[in-house]
Design an enzyme around this catalytic site. Structure first.
Site, PDB file in Angstrom:
ATOM      1  N   GLU A 273      -8.313   3.803  -3.162  1.00  0.00           N
ATOM      2  CA  GLU A 273      -8.244   2.472  -3.777  1.00  0.00           C
ATOM      3  C   GLU A 273      -9.197   1.566  -2.982  1.00  0.00           C
ATOM      4  O   GLU A 273      -9.023   1.422  -1.763  1.00  0.00           O
ATOM      5  CB  GLU A 273      -6.812   1.947  -3.688  1.00  0.00           C
ATOM      6  CG  GLU A 273      -6.634   0.570  -4.280  1.00  0.00           C
ATOM      7  CD  GLU A 273      -5.204   0.042  -4.105  1.00  0.00           C
ATOM      8  OE1 GLU A 273      -4.586   0.280  -3.056  1.00  0.00           O
ATOM      9  OE2 GLU A 273      -4.730  -0.634  -5.036  1.00  0.00           O
TER      10      GLU A 273
ATOM     11  N   SER B  19       0.828  -1.220   0.000  1.00  0.00           N
ATOM     12  CA  SER B  19       0.000   0.000   0.000  1.00  0.00           C
ATOM     13  C   SER B  19       0.861   1.269   0.000  1.00  0.00           C
ATOM     14  O   SER B  19       2.049   1.232   0.324  1.00  0.00           O
ATOM     15  CB  SER B  19      -0.868  -0.004   1.255  1.00  0.00           C
ATOM     16  OG  SER B  19      -0.038   0.085   2.395  1.00  0.00           O
TER      17      SER B  19
ATOM     18  N   CYS C  50      -3.449  -5.322  -8.071  1.00  0.00           N
ATOM     19  CA  CYS C  50      -3.029  -3.916  -8.252  1.00  0.00           C
ATOM     20  C   CYS C  50      -3.287  -3.465  -9.671  1.00  0.00           C
ATOM     21  O   CYS C  50      -3.277  -2.279  -9.955  1.00  0.00           O
ATOM     22  CB  CYS C  50      -1.561  -3.759  -7.908  1.00  0.00           C
ATOM     23  SG  CYS C  50      -0.505  -4.623  -9.058  1.00  0.00           S
TER      24      CYS C  50
HETATM   25  P1  NAD Z   1       0.311  -3.423   3.021  1.00  0.00           P
HETATM   26  O1  NAD Z   1       1.030  -2.156   2.708  1.00  0.00           O
HETATM   27  O2  NAD Z   1      -0.686  -3.434   4.098  1.00  0.00           O
HETATM   28  O3  NAD Z   1       1.393  -4.560   3.379  1.00  0.00           O
HETATM   29  C1  NAD Z   1       2.514  -4.761   2.562  1.00  0.00           C
HETATM   30  C2  NAD Z   1       3.714  -5.107   3.436  1.00  0.00           C
HETATM   31  O4  NAD Z   1       4.070  -3.973   4.228  1.00  0.00           O
HETATM   32  C3  NAD Z   1       3.428  -6.244   4.390  1.00  0.00           C
HETATM   33  O5  NAD Z   1       4.519  -7.112   4.383  1.00  0.00           O
HETATM   34  C4  NAD Z   1       3.221  -5.562   5.739  1.00  0.00           C
HETATM   35  O6  NAD Z   1       3.660  -6.342   6.810  1.00  0.00           O
HETATM   36  C5  NAD Z   1       4.045  -4.293   5.617  1.00  0.00           C
HETATM   37  N1  NAD Z   1       3.442  -3.141   6.304  1.00  0.00           N
HETATM   38  C6  NAD Z   1       2.140  -2.795   6.318  1.00  0.00           C
HETATM   39  N2  NAD Z   1       1.970  -1.643   7.011  1.00  0.00           N
HETATM   40  C7  NAD Z   1       3.188  -1.259   7.438  1.00  0.00           C
HETATM   41  C8  NAD Z   1       3.664  -0.153   8.195  1.00  0.00           C
HETATM   42  N3  NAD Z   1       2.852   0.780   8.652  1.00  0.00           N
HETATM   43  N4  NAD Z   1       4.983  -0.077   8.457  1.00  0.00           N
HETATM   44  C9  NAD Z   1       5.829  -1.009   7.988  1.00  0.00           C
HETATM   45  N5  NAD Z   1       5.424  -2.083   7.269  1.00  0.00           N
HETATM   46  C10 NAD Z   1       4.135  -2.210   6.981  1.00  0.00           C
HETATM   47  O7  NAD Z   1      -0.314  -3.921   1.641  1.00  0.00           O
HETATM   48  P2  NAD Z   1      -1.294  -5.157   1.414  1.00  0.00           P
HETATM   49  O8  NAD Z   1      -2.630  -4.821   1.950  1.00  0.00           O
HETATM   50  O9  NAD Z   1      -0.641  -6.409   1.834  1.00  0.00           O
HETATM   51  O10 NAD Z   1      -1.350  -5.190  -0.184  1.00  0.00           O
HETATM   52  C11 NAD Z   1      -2.306  -4.496  -0.940  1.00  0.00           C
HETATM   53  C12 NAD Z   1      -1.715  -3.239  -1.524  1.00  0.00           C
HETATM   54  O11 NAD Z   1      -0.595  -3.566  -2.337  1.00  0.00           O
HETATM   55  C13 NAD Z   1      -2.677  -2.510  -2.452  1.00  0.00           C
HETATM   56  O12 NAD Z   1      -2.557  -1.130  -2.239  1.00  0.00           O
HETATM   57  C14 NAD Z   1      -2.184  -2.874  -3.840  1.00  0.00           C
HETATM   58  O13 NAD Z   1      -2.492  -1.943  -4.859  1.00  0.00           O
HETATM   59  C15 NAD Z   1      -0.715  -2.929  -3.603  1.00  0.00           C
HETATM   60  N6  NAD Z   1      -0.045  -3.717  -4.612  1.00  0.00           N
HETATM   61  C16 NAD Z   1       0.663  -3.047  -5.549  1.00  0.00           C
HETATM   62  C17 NAD Z   1       1.288  -3.740  -6.557  1.00  0.00           C
HETATM   63  C18 NAD Z   1       2.063  -3.022  -7.600  1.00  0.00           C
HETATM   64  O14 NAD Z   1       2.846  -3.665  -8.277  1.00  0.00           O
HETATM   65  N7  NAD Z   1       1.880  -1.715  -7.740  1.00  0.00           N
HETATM   66  C19 NAD Z   1       1.194  -5.144  -6.600  1.00  0.00           C
HETATM   67  C20 NAD Z   1       0.467  -5.796  -5.602  1.00  0.00           C
HETATM   68  C21 NAD Z   1      -0.148  -5.073  -4.610  1.00  0.00           C
END
Ligand code: NAD
Length: 519
Positions: A404, A249, A304
């Site tokens: 999103e 995210s 995504c």
């Molecule tokens: P997320 O950001 O919640 O988690 C992703 C990773 O970050 C996890 O491993 C989590 O443990 C870590 N994380 C989460 N919050 C954190 C924080 N505050 N501090 C440090 N680390 C943290 O994302 P998600 O819900 O797992 O995935 C969905 C998101 O990913 C959507 O926004 C989607 O669009 C995006 N995404 C983007 C792509 C791309 O290529 N652009 C591909 C896949 C997913």
């Protein structure tokens, strides 16, 4: 229990403690070639989103365990860097073979923990497998450059060398593909790696690590830690980690980008998206409607590159009718059920958030073309299901448009002209993907040139580039300079050293005090 033991039979046996009905298995760490139980005090349940069954428990890696993972990667680095690149590639040849062998087991793990349908889960694994295949040809992408005689008898050449220890932080939505975007390229370039899978669905990453070990990848080249914010902050701060790949995210991505950049690290962050399709009046109706429905509702919208917004140029009513007709027929069920078209969303919180964004759209004047909020799925009353939902009359000032949604919700907007549609998309903060549906080459050419989005489909709904190109999301969807996989991926995982050399029988005599210029 049947699904659990199927999931952990054979592949995964080393990476999980044995399951029992009373206590779900703990997910192990991979430190210096050993799959180990964590000493963590805190654990998170990994929950099957279709049933709420606790599939496994994932540890919040301790500080000592994290340091041990980085130390193992650092220790393995010198010998791995000096392993010939052709030899490093051969581990990838073997790994791709093993992933093919275990495709169904990997897909079952993805479905069990993430929720997507088995067929879609195979796609998740397959698109990652293609990066492993590409990594088998790293040698040609890692070649340097050479210019002879830049000055009299002097040659200059550049070589691409690995960085050292690199790390990857993964999201929940592609539990197999995204780890495979990261470590295969990184290690084949000569780096060692610390991977942190999503705490929501780490199973596929663990199986892949087991396969990498079976392929013979030396101990310490790939290490795995688990957890959430704390371990991520440790990754950002650790002085021995040189580069970080992140997918997830915006909030986490921008935090990681700024925190790790402040420590001088190289970072690539792929983040959120709002992918628009533009439908021209001349578009092929059947093909366009089928493409929109698949791209909006496939994987319950948790891609995504999902199309979450469509802009109809010159009237939308007939198109919306066509969308509803098709979407209403989709089968919403657990991903393991035969014939399921879309599974549940990842969590109860995600479901609540989707509902509240839909409601806010309706409160601000959007209209319901199809409402999937009260769906009941026989046999899965506890599942986090959201049926396909379509809103029309949406405007760019609405919260549901700005955020999103990441669920099976398609927003419909209207524009009078293609220019107006392009302006709407270019004003949106994200730049991940977009697509135009038209039979006019001129309209497609105009769109391709004017649109400020990194990945463009022309009559192609989900234009994710294959790994000989790179994943080129832009603007708010990406932070960094060098994209994932392809040539840019190799550039990300290597640094350039430029050598200027002079070999002469007789060197010139005397001290030259002026700054050298080419002669
Ligand atoms: P997320 O950001 O919640 O988690 C992703 C990773 O970050 C996890 O491993 C989590 O443990 C870590 N994380 C989460 N919050 C954190 C924080 N505050 N501090 C440090 N680390 C943290 O994302 P998600 O819900 O797992 O995935 C969905 C998101 O990913 C959507 O926004 C989607 O669009 C995006 N995404 C983007 C792509 C791309 O290529 N652009 C591909 C896949 C997913």
């Amino acid at each position: 229990e049947a699904v659990r033991s199927r999931c952990y039979s054979n592949v995964g046996a080393a990476t999980f403690s044995m399951p029992s009905i009373s206590s779900p298995p703990g997910v192990k760490l991979l430190l210096g070639g050993k799959f180990l139980d964590s000493q963590a005090n805190e654990w998170i349940d990994v929950v099957n989103p279709a049933t709420q069954e606790v599939v496994s428990r994932v540890p919040l890696t301790t500080g000592e365990e994290f340091d041990a993972a980085v130390a193992a990667a650092r220790q393995a680095y010198p010998a791995w860097r000096d392993t010939p690149i052709t030899v490093r590639q051969r581990f990838m040849f073997k790994l791709q073979e093993l992933i093919r062998r275990d495709m169904d087991k990997l897909a079952l793990s993805v479905t069990t923990e993430q929720g997507k349908t088995l067929q879609d889960a195979r796609g998740d694994v397959f698109r990652g497998l293609e990066v492993v295949e590409q990594a088998c040809g790293t040698v040609t992408m890692q070649m340097g450059e050479y210019v002879e005689n830049v000055s009299s008898g002097i040659d200059t050449y550049s070589i691409r060398q690995p960085l050292g220890v690199c790390a990857g932080i993964c999201p929940f939505n592609f539990p197999a593909m995204i780890p495979l975007w990261m470590f295969p390229m990184a290690v084949t370039c000569g780096n060692t790696f610390v991977l942190k899978p999503s705490e929501k669905d780490p199973g596929a990453a663990m199986m892949l690590a087991e396969l990498a070990a079976e392929a013979g990848l030396p101990a310490g080249v790939l290490n795995i830690v688990h957890g959430t914010n704390d371990v991520v902050n440790r990754i950002c701060d650790h002085p021995d980690i040189k580069a970080i790949s992140f997918v997830g995210s915006d909030k986490a991505g921008m935090h990681i980008y700024s925190r790790a950049a402040a420590k001088g690290k190289r970072i690539q962050c792929n983040m959120g998206a709002k992918n628009h399709a533009v439908v021209m009046p001349d578009a092929n109706p059947d093909a366009t409607l089928n493409a929109l429905v698949g791209a909006a509702f496939g994987a319950a919208g948790q891609r995504c590159m999902a199309i979450s917004t469509v802009v109809f140029v010159g009237g939308s009513t007939t198109w919306e009718d066509g969308l509803r007709e098709r979407a209403v027929k989709l089968k919403v069920s657990a991903g393991i059920e035969p014939g399921a078209d879309l599974g549940p969303v990842i969590s109860k919180q995600a479901k609540e958030r989707i509902f509240s964004l839909v409601q806010s759209g309706l409160s601000h004047g959007a209209k319901l073309v199809l409402d999937g909020r009260d769906i009941k799925v026989p046999g899965y009353v506890e599942g986090n299901f959201v049926g396909p939902t379509i809103l029309s009359n949406v405007t760019p000032d609405m919260e549901c448009y700005k955020e999103e949604i990441f669920g099976p919700v398609l927003l419909c907007l209207e524009a009078q002209t293609l220019e107006e549609a392009v302006a709407i998309i270019n004003r949106n903060k994200y730049g991940n993907g977009t697509a135009i549906f038209t039979t006019s080459g001129a309209a497609a050419r105009f769109f391709q040139h004017e649109i400020d989005v990194g990945q463009v489909g022309i009559n192609v709904p989900i234009p994710v580039p294959l790994p000989f190109f790179s994943f080129t999301g832009s603007r708010g969807s990406f932070a960094g300079d060098l994209n994932f996989y392809g040539k840019a991926g190799v550039q990300f995982f290597t640094q350039i050293k430029t050598v200027t050399s002079q070999w002469k029988e007789t060197f010139s005599k005397g001290v030259a005090m002026a700054f050298p210029t080419s002669q």
